[in-house]
Design a protein around this motif. Sequence first.
Motif, PDB file in Angstrom:
ATOM      1  N   UNK A 193       0.846  -1.200   0.000  1.00  0.00           N
ATOM      2  CA  UNK A 193       0.000   0.000   0.000  1.00  0.00           C
ATOM      3  C   UNK A 193       0.881   1.250   0.000  1.00  0.00           C
ATOM      4  N   UNK A 194       0.569   2.165  -0.915  1.00  0.00           N
ATOM      5  CA  UNK A 194       1.264   3.450  -0.990  1.00  0.00           C
ATOM      6  C   UNK A 194       0.258   4.574  -0.799  1.00  0.00           C
ATOM      7  N   UNK A 195       0.583   5.515   0.060  1.00  0.00           N
ATOM      8  CA  UNK A 195      -0.183   6.755   0.198  1.00  0.00           C
ATOM      9  C   UNK A 195       0.834   7.876   0.043  1.00  0.00           C
ATOM     10  N   UNK A 196       1.023   8.295  -1.205  1.00  0.00           N
ATOM     11  CA  UNK A 196       2.109   9.218  -1.517  1.00  0.00           C
ATOM     12  C   UNK A 196       1.831  10.612  -0.938  1.00  0.00           C
ATOM     13  N   UNK A 224       4.963  -8.781  -4.811  1.00  0.00           N
ATOM     14  CA  UNK A 224       3.626  -9.361  -4.719  1.00  0.00           C
ATOM     15  C   UNK A 224       3.604 -10.823  -5.146  1.00  0.00           C
ATOM     16  N   UNK A 225       2.786 -11.604  -4.455  1.00  0.00           N
ATOM     17  CA  UNK A 225       2.505 -12.970  -4.887  1.00  0.00           C
ATOM     18  C   UNK A 225       1.367 -12.936  -5.902  1.00  0.00           C
ATOM     19  N   UNK A 230      -1.412  -4.275  -5.314  1.00  0.00           N
ATOM     20  CA  UNK A 230      -0.734  -3.004  -5.058  1.00  0.00           C
ATOM     21  C   UNK A 230      -1.817  -1.926  -5.062  1.00  0.00           C
ATOM     22  N   UNK A 231      -1.889  -1.151  -3.997  1.00  0.00           N
ATOM     23  CA  UNK A 231      -2.837  -0.036  -3.919  1.00  0.00           C
ATOM     24  C   UNK A 231      -2.051   1.244  -3.705  1.00  0.00           C
ATOM     25  N   UNK A 232      -2.400   2.286  -4.448  1.00  0.00           N
ATOM     26  CA  UNK A 232      -1.670   3.546  -4.348  1.00  0.00           C
ATOM     27  C   UNK A 232      -2.627   4.720  -4.471  1.00  0.00           C
ATOM     28  N   UNK A 233      -2.447   5.710  -3.611  1.00  0.00           N
ATOM     29  CA  UNK A 233      -3.172   6.968  -3.741  1.00  0.00           C
ATOM     30  C   UNK A 233      -2.185   8.014  -4.238  1.00  0.00           C
ATOM     31  N   UNK A 234      -2.485   8.589  -5.417  1.00  0.00           N
ATOM     32  CA  UNK A 234      -1.608   9.577  -6.048  1.00  0.00           C
ATOM     33  C   UNK A 234      -2.125  10.982  -5.778  1.00  0.00           C
ATOM     34  N   UNK A 276      -6.049  10.352  -6.235  1.00  0.00           N
ATOM     35  CA  UNK A 276      -6.463   9.375  -7.253  1.00  0.00           C
ATOM     36  C   UNK A 276      -6.097   7.966  -6.780  1.00  0.00           C
ATOM     37  N   UNK A 277      -7.086   7.131  -6.450  1.00  0.00           N
ATOM     38  CA  UNK A 277      -6.794   5.758  -6.021  1.00  0.00           C
ATOM     39  C   UNK A 277      -6.530   4.859  -7.228  1.00  0.00           C
ATOM     40  N   UNK A 278      -5.485   4.045  -7.130  1.00  0.00           N
ATOM     41  CA  UNK A 278      -5.130   3.119  -8.209  1.00  0.00           C
ATOM     42  C   UNK A 278      -4.853   1.740  -7.610  1.00  0.00           C
ATOM     43  N   UNK A 279      -5.158   0.702  -8.379  1.00  0.00           N
ATOM     44  CA  UNK A 279      -4.959  -0.670  -7.921  1.00  0.00           C
ATOM     45  C   UNK A 279      -4.309  -1.482  -9.031  1.00  0.00           C
ATOM     46  N   UNK A 280      -3.381  -2.328  -8.661  1.00  0.00           N
ATOM     47  CA  UNK A 280      -2.782  -3.276  -9.596  1.00  0.00           C
ATOM     48  C   UNK A 280      -2.902  -4.667  -8.980  1.00  0.00           C
ATOM     49  N   UNK A 281      -3.571  -5.575  -9.689  1.00  0.00           N
ATOM     50  CA  UNK A 281      -3.742  -6.949  -9.227  1.00  0.00           C
ATOM     51  C   UNK A 281      -2.818  -7.828 -10.049  1.00  0.00           C
ATOM     52  N   UNK A 282      -1.967  -8.551  -9.361  1.00  0.00           N
ATOM     53  CA  UNK A 282      -0.993  -9.411 -10.049  1.00  0.00           C
ATOM     54  C   UNK A 282      -1.659 -10.738 -10.409  1.00  0.00           C
ATOM     55  N   UNK A 283      -1.535 -11.139 -11.666  1.00  0.00           N
ATOM     56  CA  UNK A 283      -2.159 -12.382 -12.115  1.00  0.00           C
ATOM     57  C   UNK A 283      -1.278 -13.590 -11.801  1.00  0.00           C
TER      58      UNK A 283
END
Length: 283
Positions: A193-196, A224-225, A230-234, A276-283
């Motif tokens: 988790x990132x909160x920039x 990440x497994x 991955x969650x990030x607020x920009x 701006x909330x962003x999410x990345x899900x690893x497959x």
Amino acid sequence: MKLVCEDGRYTLYKEREVIGTAAVQDGVFSALEIAPAWRGRGYGSYLVKEILRSGGGLDAKTASLFTAPLPDSEAGLALARKFGFVPAGDKLVRRRVPDLSAVQLCHDFLQMRLMPGGLYLDATCGNGHDTLFLCRLAGDTGRVLGLDIQPQAVANTNKRLQDAGFGAVGRAVLHDHADLGALVQPGTADCVLFNFGWLPGAEHAVHSTAEGSLPALRSALTALKPGGVLAAVLYSGKIIGDGEKQAALAFFRSLPLTQYTVLVCEFANWASTAPLPCFVIKK
């Protein structure tokens, strides 16, 4: 004026004279009265407002529920409407839910996707609010690691975790998130988790930048497994510009669809500088 509360009974004094009373237990109004000689002067509004305040009803970040009997006068109904009470059957109801924010959206998303246990990273722990959230999400069987480059942030976070009883689940360390790969084995993290931005309450001159954040995002994806998030607020604005935000967005959009699912959640009617909330899900 002086307002005294004892066991859910409120008494409003004007000097030594009682000018108003109310009875409220667990958010349920059973009585509210202003002395006839003092009506029409705003004391009823003051009494209701202070009762709501004491019960969290004026905090936009707190869920609250208050109920009251239907008033037997138009003045009573007008007072109730002023503070958001609406008729519901045989009573008045005032229900508030926390305002949705970018950070709250991240928390809600992670709660839906992730399970207790595993490894959770707060790559920008700040004052520890996100770290504590991750500890609650990870549970007693999980492990949480918070990172920050400012000693005060690390101290604040560790104190918050200890005070909340999560000292055995999570801890914060002094470390640059650009080098988080040095602390985490590849393919082991359930969430990063990132909160920039900057440390709330500290000088704004110290804040995250694209130069450090892009390597951190790359390292986070490596950590990440499969199925991890991955969650990030920009952020962007006058102080920090939008360089980091645009660089992070470009990085997210470049990720191959065969390996990642990327979500950028824009609040359509907010300002362009809104978080701006962003999410990345690893497959």
